[in-house]
Write an enzyme that holds these catalytic residues in place. Structure first.
Site: not given
Ligand code: AP5
Length: 248
Positions: A41, A203
């Protein structure tokens, strides 16, 4: 890959402001990104923002920025949120909703917005609909990225994030030019605490229980746009745009 835009209003909240376009866009896109942790994402948000001019509103980025701020600048609620995040658990809805309500002006950003990581529960999605109604705004679509779990785990375990500008790399699929150093700002790359195997498992469970039901929620509202997250980031980006444009 260009340097991510400034997002001070979103990241810091309060009275912080940022230099973003004040309107003037023919069509500011207002989108939500859904999908399991690690599906890509953030990577798609970077491409979508660069090319559509939208602002990347990630709740995870708010928490990570709070973590690197001085402890006396954190409210007790934010301090508590960091513990949940580190363990891979969801932060309580009330805390997340307070943060988003405090930043509701970002929903009026002239370039439009991409909500990433919010909403994450049906309660948060219902609250977002209410905020949007009050602000007289509407979503243009909800992009739901789909990828098999083993691929998601590979993406998460190889991710490296820049400590400075927060750009995202992958040791195999998107390596930085110099190992451990950001291509954009030269800061150190690090592995997120919640990208350790024990947190990844928590997660993915939290996603299956609390976030996956949001697909039904947005399907009922006629907003859901399912997109395969297999392939290169550019292929997925092109697929996302085509799917959005195909919507009636
Ligand atoms: P990346 O683009 O970083 O993936 P992502 O989907 O953004 O992953 P996140 O881990 O950031 O999502 P998340 O939803 O867990 O985290 P968030 O920050 O929201 O890609 C991942 C990897 O793959 C990278 O290395 C990239 O280079 C690679 N990649 C990407 N596309 C690729 C492709 N096409 N091919 C190959 N490789 C590729 O949340 C973190 C924490 O915050 C949660 O666990 C929770 O504790 C808290 N939190 C945040 N928001 C809330 C909420 N609304 N409610 C409750 N808790 C919350």
């Amino acid at each position: 890959m260009s340097q991510p835009k400034e997002r001070a209003s979103w990241i810091k909240g309060g009275k912080a402001t940022c230099a973003v376009p004040e309107g003037g866009k023919a069509k500011p896109w207002r989108l939500v990104l859904l999908g399991a942790p690690g599906v890509g994402k953030g990577t798609q948000a970077e491409l979508l923002c660069e090319r559509l001019g939208t602002c990347h509103l990630s709740t995870g980025d708010i928490f990570r920025a709070a973590k690197s701020s001085a402890p006396k600048e954190r409210t007790p609620a934010l301090e508590c949120a960091l513990g949940y995040m580190q363990r891979g658990e969801l932060v309580p809805d009330a805390t997340v909703l307070d943060l988003v309500r405090e930043r509701k002006d970002c929903l009026h950003c002239g370039g439009g917005f991409l909500l990433d990581g919010f909403p994450r529960t049906v309660k948060q999605a219902e609250a977002l609909q209410q905020i949007l109604r009050q602000e007289k705004l509407a979503l243009d679509g909800v992009l739901d990225y789909e990828l098999p779990t083993d691929e998601v785990i590979k993406r998460l375990s190889g991710r490296r994030t820049c400590a400075g500008c927060k750009a995202v790399f992958h040791v195999l699929t998107r390596p930085s030019k110099k190992e451990g150093v950001c291509d954009h700002c030269g800061s150190k790359l690090y592995q997120r605490e919640d990208d350790r195997p024990e947190s990844i498992r928590v997660r993915l469970e939290a996603y299956a229980t609390s976030t996956a039901p949001l697909t039904d929620f947005y399907q009922r509202l006629g907003l859901l746009v399912a997109v395969s997250a297999s392939g290169s980031p550019e292929e997925i980006f092109q697929r996302s745009i085509a799917a959005l444009q195909a919507r009636p």
